[in-house]
Scaffold this active site. Structure first.
Site, PDB file in Angstrom:
ATOM      1  N   ASP A 103       0.816  -1.234   0.000  1.00 60.98           N
ATOM      2  CA  ASP A 103       0.000   0.000   0.000  1.00 60.98           C
ATOM      3  C   ASP A 103       0.839   1.268   0.000  1.00 60.98           C
ATOM      4  O   ASP A 103       0.300   2.342   0.228  1.00 60.98           O
ATOM      5  CB  ASP A 103      -0.992  -0.020   1.172  1.00 60.98           C
ATOM      6  CG  ASP A 103      -0.486   0.659   2.430  1.00 60.98           C
ATOM      7  OD1 ASP A 103       0.704   0.527   2.744  1.00 60.98           O
ATOM      8  OD2 ASP A 103      -1.303   1.340   3.084  1.00 60.98           O
ATOM      9  N   GLU A 104       2.119   1.157  -0.303  1.00 54.42           N
ATOM     10  CA  GLU A 104       2.978   2.305  -0.043  1.00 54.42           C
ATOM     11  C   GLU A 104       4.157   2.358  -1.010  1.00 54.42           C
ATOM     12  O   GLU A 104       4.768   1.343  -1.291  1.00 54.42           O
ATOM     13  CB  GLU A 104       3.482   2.121   1.391  1.00 54.42           C
ATOM     14  CG  GLU A 104       4.333   3.195   1.923  1.00 54.42           C
ATOM     15  CD  GLU A 104       4.736   2.859   3.366  1.00 54.42           C
ATOM     16  OE1 GLU A 104       4.083   2.012   4.020  1.00 54.42           O
ATOM     17  OE2 GLU A 104       5.722   3.432   3.818  1.00 54.42           O
TER      18      GLU A 104
HETATM   19  N1  DCP Z   1      -0.504  -4.448   7.959  1.00 54.33           N
HETATM   20  C1  DCP Z   1      -0.443  -5.649   8.655  1.00 54.33           C
HETATM   21  N2  DCP Z   1       0.154  -5.695   9.892  1.00 54.33           N
HETATM   22  C2  DCP Z   1       0.695  -4.562  10.439  1.00 54.33           C
HETATM   23  C3  DCP Z   1       0.651  -3.348   9.730  1.00 54.33           C
HETATM   24  C4  DCP Z   1       0.035  -3.333   8.490  1.00 54.33           C
HETATM   25  O1  DCP Z   1      -0.922  -6.675   8.155  1.00 54.33           O
HETATM   26  N3  DCP Z   1       1.268  -4.623  11.638  1.00 54.33           N
HETATM   27  C5  DCP Z   1      -1.193  -4.422   6.650  1.00 54.33           C
HETATM   28  C6  DCP Z   1      -2.642  -3.991   6.821  1.00 54.33           C
HETATM   29  C7  DCP Z   1      -2.678  -2.583   6.368  1.00 54.33           C
HETATM   30  C8  DCP Z   1      -1.561  -2.548   5.342  1.00 54.33           C
HETATM   31  O2  DCP Z   1      -0.594  -3.477   5.768  1.00 54.33           O
HETATM   32  O3  DCP Z   1      -3.938  -2.229   5.812  1.00 54.33           O
HETATM   33  C9  DCP Z   1      -0.949  -1.174   5.191  1.00 54.33           C
HETATM   34  O4  DCP Z   1      -0.357  -0.756   6.390  1.00 54.33           O
HETATM   35  P1  DCP Z   1      -0.343   0.745   6.867  1.00 54.33           P
HETATM   36  O5  DCP Z   1       0.652   0.850   7.952  1.00 54.33           O
HETATM   37  O6  DCP Z   1      -0.186   1.644   5.694  1.00 54.33           O
HETATM   38  O7  DCP Z   1      -1.772   0.962   7.548  1.00 54.33           O
HETATM   39  P2  DCP Z   1      -3.183   1.183   6.878  1.00 54.33           P
HETATM   40  O8  DCP Z   1      -3.084   1.383   5.409  1.00 54.33           O
HETATM   41  O9  DCP Z   1      -4.089   0.084   7.294  1.00 54.33           O
HETATM   42  O10 DCP Z   1      -3.692   2.516   7.590  1.00 54.33           O
HETATM   43  P3  DCP Z   1      -3.207   4.020   7.351  1.00 54.33           P
HETATM   44  O11 DCP Z   1      -4.432   4.765   6.909  1.00 54.33           O
HETATM   45  O12 DCP Z   1      -2.723   4.491   8.672  1.00 54.33           O
HETATM   46  O13 DCP Z   1      -2.124   3.974   6.309  1.00 54.33           O
HETATM   47 MG    MG Z   2      -1.705   2.710   4.633  1.00 56.85          MG
HETATM   48 MG    MG Z   3       1.634   1.610   4.482  1.00 56.96          MG
END
Ligand code: DCP
Ligand code: MG
Ligand code: MG
Length: 351
Positions: A103-104
């Site tokens: 996602d990044e």
């Molecule tokens: N992820 C995971 N375990 C973690 C961190 C993240 O499986 N400890 C997975 C789920 C997230 C994805 O990776 O959806 C992307 O991580 P991000 O840190 O970018 O977090 P999100 O996209 O979920 O939220 P944000 O809006 O803060 O970016």
């Molecule tokens: Mg994210």
């Molecule tokens: Mg991320």
């Protein structure tokens, strides 16, 4: 010259994909994890975050904080597919894309000519395209190095963007918490706290060698970051192997003339995009047809020229063999590889 770097990160990625699949989840606090309550959560939507529910939290604890938390099992296949789509959009702006996770990514758009090279406008355009083509929001940070681009990305999350310009004040830099530096986790943060270092300003009084002596190689990184310096490059994972433009129609089209018109439009757009790839050598040209029944076929020919006639000829040749309603058309080219050494295997974002 300063570089122009964009850091993009999807908002609550896994949870947002699940909301897309089932919009009724949108109103609920959602955690992505095993519905039997075991293990830890992958992530949560912003509604759940209001209760303090977050990534990596044991599901049991999350349920303690938010008893009506809706648990949804992760479906990695979906996340991978959507991630691939998002990365394809990035590659339309620059080849310098460094994927950090599904996602990044970092994008170096220093050479991108769109929007008069305004990285802020490019970021906005990318975010709009991602929303339009995947239905998902993301956030962006724009700056002159990776550290600030990533830091900026979190500033207006979710569904926002923020720019840190090259003339950013020292005051702004000094107030950044040390744990914003990637590599400063819980343990190292504690070590620094024991040395009374909490913010970047607390590093300023040290010489480079002092920080190096204390914290090893990472110490020199701390020295640089405290001064707004981060020379890490955006390292592109792949060399672009093809370029194409395709379009899925609102309604399937069976008329030969109408389809020829569509090829014409696609060809125009394709030439426009190809303009940015003058350094590459075309090996083949192709036309992709997806029929109403999802039968998909790609017809490839050795490159002679990029004329509309050449693409139309390929299309007609295939279409006359199967005159049926078409739901998608695409035109494109494959490039000759400039040498295989740069082509690192990457699981996520292959063409
Ligand atoms: N992820 C995971 N375990 C973690 C961190 C993240 O499986 N400890 C997975 C789920 C997230 C994805 O990776 O959806 C992307 O991580 P991000 O840190 O970018 O977090 P999100 O996209 O979920 O939220 P944000 O809006 O803060 O970016
Ligand atoms: Mg994210
Ligand atoms: Mg991320």
């Amino acid at each position: 010259m300063f570089r122009k770097i964009i850091h993009i990160d999807m908002d609550y990625f896994y949870a947002q994909v699940e909301e897309l699949k089932d919009p009724s989840l949108k109103k609920l606090p959602v955690g992505i994890g095993s519905p039997d309550g075991r293990g830890v959560l992958c992530t949560s939507n912003y509604e759940a975050r209001k209760y303090g529910v977050k990534s990596a939290m044991p599901t049991k604890i999350a349920l303690g904080k938010c008893p009506h938390l809706k648990l949804v099992k992760p479906c990695f296949e979906d996340y991978k597919n959507i991630s691939a789509k998002v990365f394809e959009i990035f590659y339309e702006y620059t080849d310098l894309v460094e994927g950090i996770s599904l996602d990044e990514a970092y994008l170096d758009v220093s050479e991108c000519t769109e929007f008069d090279n305004s990285a802020f406008m490019i970021a906005r355009d990318i975010r709009q395209r991602v929303l339009k083509e995947t239905g998902l929001t993301c956030s962006a940070g724009i700056s002159f190095n990776k550290f600030f681009a990533k830091f900026a990305c979190e500033h207006n999350k979710p569904n926002g963007q923020f720019l840190i310009p090259p003339n950013v004040s020292s005051e702004f830099i000094h107030n950044i918490d040390v744990d914003k530096i990637s590599g400063v986790g819980k343990v190292f943060k504690e070590t620094l706290a024991n040395d009374n270092i909490y913010k970047l300003k607390d590093l300023i009084c040290f010489e480079r060698y002092e920080l190096q002596e204390r914290y090893g190689k990472f110490g020199t990184k701390l020295y640089d970051y405290a001064r707004g310096v981060d020379l890490r490059e955006v390292s592109a994972h792949r060399v672009r192997k093809s370029l194409s433009v395709e379009n899925t129609f609102f309604e399937d089209i069976s008329s030969h003339d109408e389809l020829s018109d569509k090829i014409h439009d696609l060809h125009d757009e394709f030439l426009r995009r190809l303009d940015k790839h003058k350094d590459k050598v075309v090996s083949t040209i192709f036309v992709k047809i997806k029929y109403h029944d999802f039968l998909s076929t790609t017809i490839e020919r050795q490159f002679k020229d990029l004329s509309l006639e050449s693409f139309t000829e390929i299309f007609i040749e295939r279409f006359t063999q199967r005159v049926e309603a078409v739901r998608l058309l695409g035109v494109g080219v494959k490039f000759k590889s400039a040498g295989s050494t740069l082509q690192l295997p990457l699981p996520f974002y292959e063409v």
